[in-house]
Design a protein around this motif. Structure first.
Motif, PDB file in Angstrom:
ATOM      1  N   TYR A  40      28.981  -7.421  44.640  1.00 26.30           N
ATOM      2  CA  TYR A  40      28.562  -6.800  43.391  1.00 26.30           C
ATOM      3  C   TYR A  40      27.044  -6.787  43.345  1.00 26.30           C
ATOM      4  CZ  TYR A  40      27.555  -6.624  38.381  1.00 26.30           C
ATOM      5  OH  TYR A  40      27.054  -6.300  37.151  1.00 26.30           O
ATOM      6  N   GLU A  41      26.483  -5.634  42.980  1.00 24.16           N
ATOM      7  CA  GLU A  41      25.035  -5.516  42.823  1.00 24.16           C
ATOM      8  C   GLU A  41      24.734  -4.672  41.597  1.00 24.16           C
ATOM      9  OE1 GLU A  41      23.011  -3.867  46.169  1.00 24.16           O
ATOM     10  OE2 GLU A  41      23.618  -5.474  47.530  1.00 24.16           O
ATOM     11  N   LYS A  42      23.478  -4.719  41.205  1.00 23.98           N
ATOM     12  CA  LYS A  42      22.988  -3.820  40.163  1.00 23.98           C
ATOM     13  C   LYS A  42      21.866  -3.004  40.766  1.00 23.98           C
ATOM     14  CE  LYS A  42      24.109  -5.644  35.708  1.00 23.98           C
ATOM     15  NZ  LYS A  42      23.614  -5.974  34.397  1.00 23.98           N
ATOM     16  N   PRO A  47      25.854  -1.333  37.362  1.00 27.86           N
ATOM     17  CA  PRO A  47      26.639  -2.141  38.304  1.00 27.86           C
ATOM     18  C   PRO A  47      27.318  -1.274  39.365  1.00 27.86           C
ATOM     19  CG  PRO A  47      27.829  -1.875  36.261  1.00 27.86           C
ATOM     20  CD  PRO A  47      26.494  -1.243  36.047  1.00 27.86           C
ATOM     21  N   ILE A  48      27.358  -1.791  40.600  1.00 29.15           N
ATOM     22  CA  ILE A  48      28.091  -1.142  41.683  1.00 29.15           C
ATOM     23  C   ILE A  48      28.832  -2.203  42.480  1.00 29.15           C
ATOM     24  CG2 ILE A  48      26.523   0.829  41.913  1.00 29.15           C
ATOM     25  CD1 ILE A  48      25.390  -0.547  44.399  1.00 29.15           C
ATOM     26  N   GLY A  75      33.453   7.279  40.478  1.00 22.79           N
ATOM     27  CA  GLY A  75      32.647   7.905  41.516  1.00 22.79           C
ATOM     28  C   GLY A  75      32.220   6.878  42.543  1.00 22.79           C
ATOM     29  N   GLY A  76      31.697   7.390  43.618  1.00 27.89           N
ATOM     30  CA  GLY A  76      31.224   6.509  44.662  1.00 27.89           C
ATOM     31  C   GLY A  76      30.811   7.309  45.875  1.00 27.89           C
ATOM     32  N   SER A  77      30.439   6.609  46.934  1.00 30.33           N
ATOM     33  CA  SER A  77      30.019   7.299  48.148  1.00 30.33           C
ATOM     34  C   SER A  77      30.285   6.420  49.353  1.00 30.33           C
ATOM     35  CB  SER A  77      28.540   7.655  48.071  1.00 30.33           C
ATOM     36  OG  SER A  77      27.764   6.494  48.024  1.00 30.33           O
ATOM     37  N   PHE A  78      30.091   7.024  50.530  1.00 27.36           N
ATOM     38  CA  PHE A  78      30.217   6.314  51.791  1.00 27.36           C
ATOM     39  C   PHE A  78      28.917   6.514  52.553  1.00 27.36           C
ATOM     40  CE2 PHE A  78      31.169   6.293  56.312  1.00 27.36           C
ATOM     41  CZ  PHE A  78      31.807   5.080  56.443  1.00 27.36           C
ATOM     42  N   GLY A  87      30.427   0.907  39.297  1.00 21.91           N
ATOM     43  CA  GLY A  87      31.052  -0.014  38.355  1.00 21.91           C
ATOM     44  C   GLY A  87      31.467  -1.309  39.025  1.00 21.91           C
ATOM     45  N   ASP A  88      31.820  -2.288  38.213  1.00 16.89           N
ATOM     46  CA  ASP A  88      32.255  -3.591  38.706  1.00 16.89           C
ATOM     47  C   ASP A  88      33.777  -3.617  38.749  1.00 16.89           C
ATOM     48  OD1 ASP A  88      32.509  -6.180  39.484  1.00 16.89           O
ATOM     49  OD2 ASP A  88      31.890  -7.062  37.579  1.00 16.89           O
TER      50      ASP A  88
END
Length: 109
Positions: A40-42, A47-48, A75-78, A87-88
């Protein structure tokens, strides 16, 4: 008359195979012995969740990223052999991956 009955009338010689249900449940993604790291990071105050440590094919990891994003509706990515989810969602992601048969290690809190 439902669709199954109509298809039976159109194709009387066709026999249903019961193995189609079993193949849908099995994952076509390569499972590894080493755990996938879930952290987990910000970034920029938001938050991601980051997944890293997969040593299989990148196409399999991309499929996994797409599946996670659709199941969580986020959402998200690679990028750079990492899956980044907005998000968390560490607990939900870890549960999904454990159900698929992966070993998951939680890092950072």
């Amino acid at each position: 008359m439902d669709l199954k009955d109509q298809l039976k009338n159109l194709f009387p010689d066709h026999k249903e195979s019961e193995s189609t249900n079993e193949t849908k449940n099995k994952s076509d993604i390569w499972l590894q012995d080493d755990p996938i790291i879930c952290k987990y990071e910000k970034r920029k105050g938001k938050p991601i969740t980051i997944l890293e440590g997969y040593n299989g094919a990148t196409d399999d990891f991309k499929k996994l990223a797409k599946e996670l994003k659709t199941k969580l509706s986020v959402g998200g990515s690679f990028k750079d052999d990492k899956i980044i989810i907005q998000g968390d969602y560490r607990d939900k992601i870890m549960q999904i991956l454990k159900n698929k048969g992966f070993n998951v290690k939680r890092v950072g809190g």
